[in-house]
Motif scaffolding. Sequence first.
Motif: not given
Length: 353
Positions: A91-95, A130-134, A143-145
Amino acid sequence: MSAQIELSNIDKHYGSFHALKGVSLTIEKGSFVALVGPSGCGKSTLLRSIAGLESITSGSMSIAGKPMTGVPPRKRDVAMVFQSYALYPHMTVEQNLTYSLRLHGVGKVEAKLKAGEVAATTGLTDLLKRYPRELSGGQRQRVAMGRAIIRNPKAFLFDEPLSNLDAALRVHMRKEIRALHDRLGATSVYVTHDQIEAMTMADHVVVMRAGVVEQQGSPLELYDRPVSRFVAGFIGSPAMNFVEAVVGADGRSAVLDTSGGGTVPLPAPLEAGRAVVVGLRPEHLRAVPDNGQFTLIVGNVESTGSTTFITSDDELVTLVQAERTGLKPGHSVALTIAPEHVHVFDPATGLRI
């Protein structure tokens, strides 16, 4: 202030192992509380019990005035941020941010709007696609927060969220987390083994030891008036020096059992001849040209550029100086300390005298 989280006589058993022993704690709405202690002290178990990820054996708990006994995690209205970011890689950051909203039936337009608001708050606006790997470690933690913030929970529960980051990024992120807490007016409970994180971030620090609360209070209360040798050794960096001593004939000083010899003044009179342990913080010791209260025989000198650490040859006493020094191993240095900075503990119980 009203209590946002209230724990009363919480016990937790894992078979024969007693992990939490009668823990009682009140966390005020809007406060930032740090749970600290060594590995195995029960701090993470207590946090997971608040979240409902662990069932308590006995005692009672409420969040925002509502009893939580038997209430599943999803209905407690708390959000956890873990040491591992636990992001969905596909999932992207937004997702990732909007996942919990979509699970609860929030429409795409509203979810996207909320994601934009949270991204602006956490500095993620340019990273939404972006995706987490990026992402870097710090960006993933944001993002987790953000995923926790978007739910607008009753409390944020942090379980050592900065442990995977390098030292410089940890310093940066702890400032970000505290600033975010203040902007949101949130209630935060933060588990860490790092007392510097606890001292710099929290309004209220709870020191745990073997499943019990050893002491709680403001960071400076714990630093200035530790109730035990355990707390005194845990709070403060570098750690407090502990030296065995005997109260002198005048009852107002203690004779030190060190290679350099000498005495230190006591903050209050004690019975002459009584065995004690004196606690001396490295930053409160002062080197003087002569007429020192006691002497340190230098064993090791370490300089970081801005600070010099001088350790005695018997490794019982460390002195911290802001200025540089020409001292070498084998040299002697006269030291003095104000009586109000001397901590006195019972050798048998470890409790403050």
